[in-house]
Design an enzyme around this catalytic site. Structure first.
Site, mmCIF file in Angstrom:
data_model
loop_
_atom_site.group_PDB
_atom_site.id
_atom_site.type_symbol
_atom_site.label_atom_id
_atom_site.label_comp_id
_atom_site.label_asym_id
_atom_site.label_seq_id
_atom_site.Cartn_x
_atom_site.Cartn_y
_atom_site.Cartn_z
ATOM 1 N N CYS A 119 0.817 -1.226 0.000
ATOM 2 C CA CYS A 119 0.000 0.000 0.000
ATOM 3 C C CYS A 119 0.847 1.271 0.000
ATOM 4 O O CYS A 119 0.321 2.362 -0.225
ATOM 5 C CB CYS A 119 -0.955 -0.005 1.184
ATOM 6 S SG CYS A 119 -1.999 -1.471 1.227
ATOM 7 N N HIS A 252 -3.218 7.162 2.015
ATOM 8 C CA HIS A 252 -3.650 5.832 1.565
ATOM 9 C C HIS A 252 -5.039 5.568 2.137
ATOM 10 O O HIS A 252 -5.284 5.791 3.325
ATOM 11 C CB HIS A 252 -2.649 4.795 2.071
ATOM 12 C CG HIS A 252 -3.130 3.389 1.917
ATOM 13 N ND1 HIS A 252 -3.682 2.931 0.738
ATOM 14 C CD2 HIS A 252 -3.156 2.337 2.785
ATOM 15 C CE1 HIS A 252 -4.029 1.668 0.893
ATOM 16 N NE2 HIS A 252 -3.722 1.289 2.117
ATOM 17 N N ASN A 282 -10.188 -0.266 0.024
ATOM 18 C CA ASN A 282 -8.728 -0.172 0.027
ATOM 19 C C ASN A 282 -8.205 -0.802 -1.267
ATOM 20 O O ASN A 282 -8.288 -2.016 -1.453
ATOM 21 C CB ASN A 282 -8.182 -0.914 1.254
ATOM 22 C CG ASN A 282 -6.670 -0.847 1.367
ATOM 23 O OD1 ASN A 282 -5.983 -0.458 0.427
ATOM 24 N ND2 ASN A 282 -6.154 -1.242 2.515
HETATM 25 N N1 ACO Z 1 -18.195 -8.394 9.967
HETATM 26 C C1 ACO Z 1 -18.673 -8.592 11.204
HETATM 27 N N2 ACO Z 1 -17.884 -8.839 12.256
HETATM 28 C C2 ACO Z 1 -16.568 -8.877 12.044
HETATM 29 C C3 ACO Z 1 -15.999 -8.669 10.788
HETATM 30 C C4 ACO Z 1 -16.873 -8.428 9.723
HETATM 31 N N3 ACO Z 1 -16.442 -8.208 8.447
HETATM 32 N N4 ACO Z 1 -14.659 -8.758 10.887
HETATM 33 C C5 ACO Z 1 -14.392 -8.997 12.197
HETATM 34 N N5 ACO Z 1 -15.538 -9.065 12.892
HETATM 35 C C6 ACO Z 1 -15.716 -9.304 14.307
HETATM 36 C C7 ACO Z 1 -14.577 -10.098 14.919
HETATM 37 O O1 ACO Z 1 -14.785 -11.466 14.717
HETATM 38 C C8 ACO Z 1 -14.679 -9.698 16.355
HETATM 39 O O2 ACO Z 1 -15.705 -10.409 16.956
HETATM 40 P P1 ACO Z 1 -15.555 -10.924 18.466
HETATM 41 O O3 ACO Z 1 -15.419 -9.684 19.295
HETATM 42 O O4 ACO Z 1 -16.827 -11.670 18.683
HETATM 43 O O5 ACO Z 1 -14.330 -11.768 18.469
HETATM 44 C C9 ACO Z 1 -15.130 -8.236 16.292
HETATM 45 O O6 ACO Z 1 -15.671 -8.051 14.971
HETATM 46 C C10 ACO Z 1 -14.020 -7.247 16.489
HETATM 47 O O7 ACO Z 1 -12.912 -7.654 15.678
HETATM 48 P P2 ACO Z 1 -11.606 -6.820 15.653
HETATM 49 O O8 ACO Z 1 -10.628 -7.455 14.734
HETATM 50 O O9 ACO Z 1 -11.200 -6.519 17.055
HETATM 51 O O10 ACO Z 1 -12.152 -5.484 14.986
HETATM 52 P P3 ACO Z 1 -11.452 -4.106 14.888
HETATM 53 O O11 ACO Z 1 -12.224 -3.092 15.592
HETATM 54 O O12 ACO Z 1 -9.972 -4.223 15.191
HETATM 55 O O13 ACO Z 1 -11.607 -3.836 13.359
HETATM 56 C C11 ACO Z 1 -10.273 -3.830 11.366
HETATM 57 C C12 ACO Z 1 -11.004 -4.682 12.384
HETATM 58 C C13 ACO Z 1 -11.302 -2.979 10.621
HETATM 59 C C14 ACO Z 1 -9.576 -4.735 10.369
HETATM 60 C C15 ACO Z 1 -9.286 -2.951 12.130
HETATM 61 O O14 ACO Z 1 -8.425 -3.717 12.911
HETATM 62 C C16 ACO Z 1 -8.488 -2.100 11.219
HETATM 63 O O15 ACO Z 1 -8.984 -1.146 10.686
HETATM 64 N N6 ACO Z 1 -7.212 -2.411 11.053
HETATM 65 C C17 ACO Z 1 -6.370 -1.720 10.131
HETATM 66 C C18 ACO Z 1 -6.127 -2.654 9.068
HETATM 67 C C19 ACO Z 1 -6.366 -2.117 7.713
HETATM 68 O O16 ACO Z 1 -7.052 -1.162 7.444
HETATM 69 N N7 ACO Z 1 -5.747 -2.826 6.833
HETATM 70 C C20 ACO Z 1 -5.834 -2.529 5.474
HETATM 71 C C21 ACO Z 1 -4.653 -3.082 4.820
HETATM 72 S S1 ACO Z 1 -3.218 -2.419 5.486
HETATM 73 C C22 ACO Z 1 -3.100 -0.995 4.965
HETATM 74 O O17 ACO Z 1 -3.617 -0.700 3.927
HETATM 75 C C23 ACO Z 1 -2.364 -0.069 5.739
#
Ligand code: ACO
Length: 325
Positions: A119, A252, A282
């Site tokens: 990215c 990004h 993304n």
């Molecule tokens: N739909 C519904 N529920 C979901 C989903 C989904 N698509 N994905 C995860 N969950 C659930 C999980 O299972 C978890 O459930 P639980 O509490 O019962 O175990 C709950 O949601 C919370 O999961 P987390 O992983 O803690 O969610 P978080 O708030 O961290 O959000 C996310 C996840 C959006 C991926 C976040 O960590 C994030 O934004 N990370 C940055 C990563 C990113 O943007 N990467 C892109 C590529 S890298 C880059 O471009 C820089």
């Protein structure tokens, strides 16, 4: 007289198949994978993404974006003496997507190569093109970010498959006596390889290991915000400017919450941040040039304004680039 590089045209392209969150939720439900529009919007800000049709590759998306950028710059493919494509979803193992794109574009003969920094790829590619223009190695570069991330998504993994989309963006970067690109700052830290990767590889005619994207979302989130802040500050310092001099942050487009946190750390109002993640998802290396072209064509961002571009991604890689449009 100092030789600068300056963006003279922007372009972008999205494949026609658009999936709203509702469309994706329905497709995933049919496979027994549960998610919702509310979860996706609240955690990421994403409302829709585009997916390329079977048989459409990064070079095809990049070609459309490149043609559009060349047209905006008033240039022909024959004017281009350097092509750099940032992609993590190349058409082939080799040759580079840049060579394939070059041939489709009819710009044969000029230097062409890919940059693989996930990215952060577009910021890396633009910084490399800027250096080559400053040294006189090139005078009219085509810098493209193009991805078909839909090909490497695990549609049984709801934590990743809702985040990404396909697309391409491009700029024409030309030698100029007026700035242009003012400064850039690139970094990588390979000890974080495992938090965002596609671990598989081709060996003896078979894929060994997992060929689909794996991500530790929380680890990525925590790292991303701090690194984006430090790269932004280092780049501004190199140009003897401060956050107050930025007209637009073009980050990004991974996740609205990463963008909000970064803006807060840089004391920038969200009114100064170009945000397209809602409509594109993304698109990895394509996301910054796609956002830039969208903002240029809508009139949001104007010639003469100061822009800070910044990216972060697998590697871990990160970087920022400051320019006057
Ligand atoms: N739909 C519904 N529920 C979901 C989903 C989904 N698509 N994905 C995860 N969950 C659930 C999980 O299972 C978890 O459930 P639980 O509490 O019962 O175990 C709950 O949601 C919370 O999961 P987390 O992983 O803690 O969610 P978080 O708030 O961290 O959000 C996310 C996840 C959006 C991926 C976040 O960590 C994030 O934004 N990370 C940055 C990563 C990113 O943007 N990467 C892109 C590529 S890298 C880059 O471009 C820089």
């Amino acid at each position: 007289m100092k030789r600068y590089s300056r963006i003279t045209g922007t372009g972008s392209y999205l494949p026609p198949r658009r999936l709203t969150n509702a469309d994706l939720v329905a497709e995933l439900a049919a496979k027994g994978v549960e998610t919702s529009d509310d979860w996706i919007v609240e955690r990421t800000g994403i409302r829709a993404r585009h997916f390329a049709a079977d048989g459409v590759y990064s070079s095809d998306l990049g070609l459309e974006a490149a043609r559009s950028a060349l047209q905006a710059a008033g240039r022909n493919p024959q004017d281009v003496d350097l092509i750099i494509v940032a992609t993590s979803t190349p058409d082939m193992v080799f040759p580079s997507t840049a060579c394939i794109l070059q041939n489709k574009l009819g710009a044969n003969g000029c230097a062409a190569f890919d940059v693989q920094a996930v990215c952060s790829g577009f910021v890396y590619a633009l910084a490399v093109a800027d250096s080559m223009i400053q040294t006189g190695a090139a005078k009219c570069a085509l810098v493209v970010g193009a991805e078909v991330f839909s090909r490497i998504l695990d549609f049984n993994d709801r934590t990743t498959c809702v985040l990404f989309g396909d697309g391409a963006g491009a700029v024409v970067l030309e030698a100029s006596t007026t700035p242009g690109i003012l400064a850039s700052d690139l970094h990588a830290d390979g000890k974080h390889v495992g938090i965002l990767c596609v671990p598989g590889h081709v060996s003896g005619g078979a894929i060994l290991g997992d060929p689909l994207l794996k991500m530790d979302g929380q680890a990525v989130f925590k790292l991303a915000v701090g690194l984006l802040e430090s790269a932004a500050k280092a780049t501004l310092a190199k140009a003897n400017l401060t956050e107050a001099d930025i007209d637009w942050l073009v980050p990004h487009q991974a996740n609205i919450r990463i963008m909000q946190s970064t803006a807060r750390k840089l004391k920038l109002s969200m009114d100064k941040v170009v945000v397209t993640v809602a409509q594109h998802g993304n698109t990895s290396a394509a996301s910054i040039p796609l956002a830039l072209d969208t903002a240029v064509r809508s009139g949001q961002v104007k010639t003469g304004e100061t822009l800070l571009l910044e990216g972060v991604g697998g590697g871990f890689t990160w970087g920022a680039l400051l320019l006057v449009l």
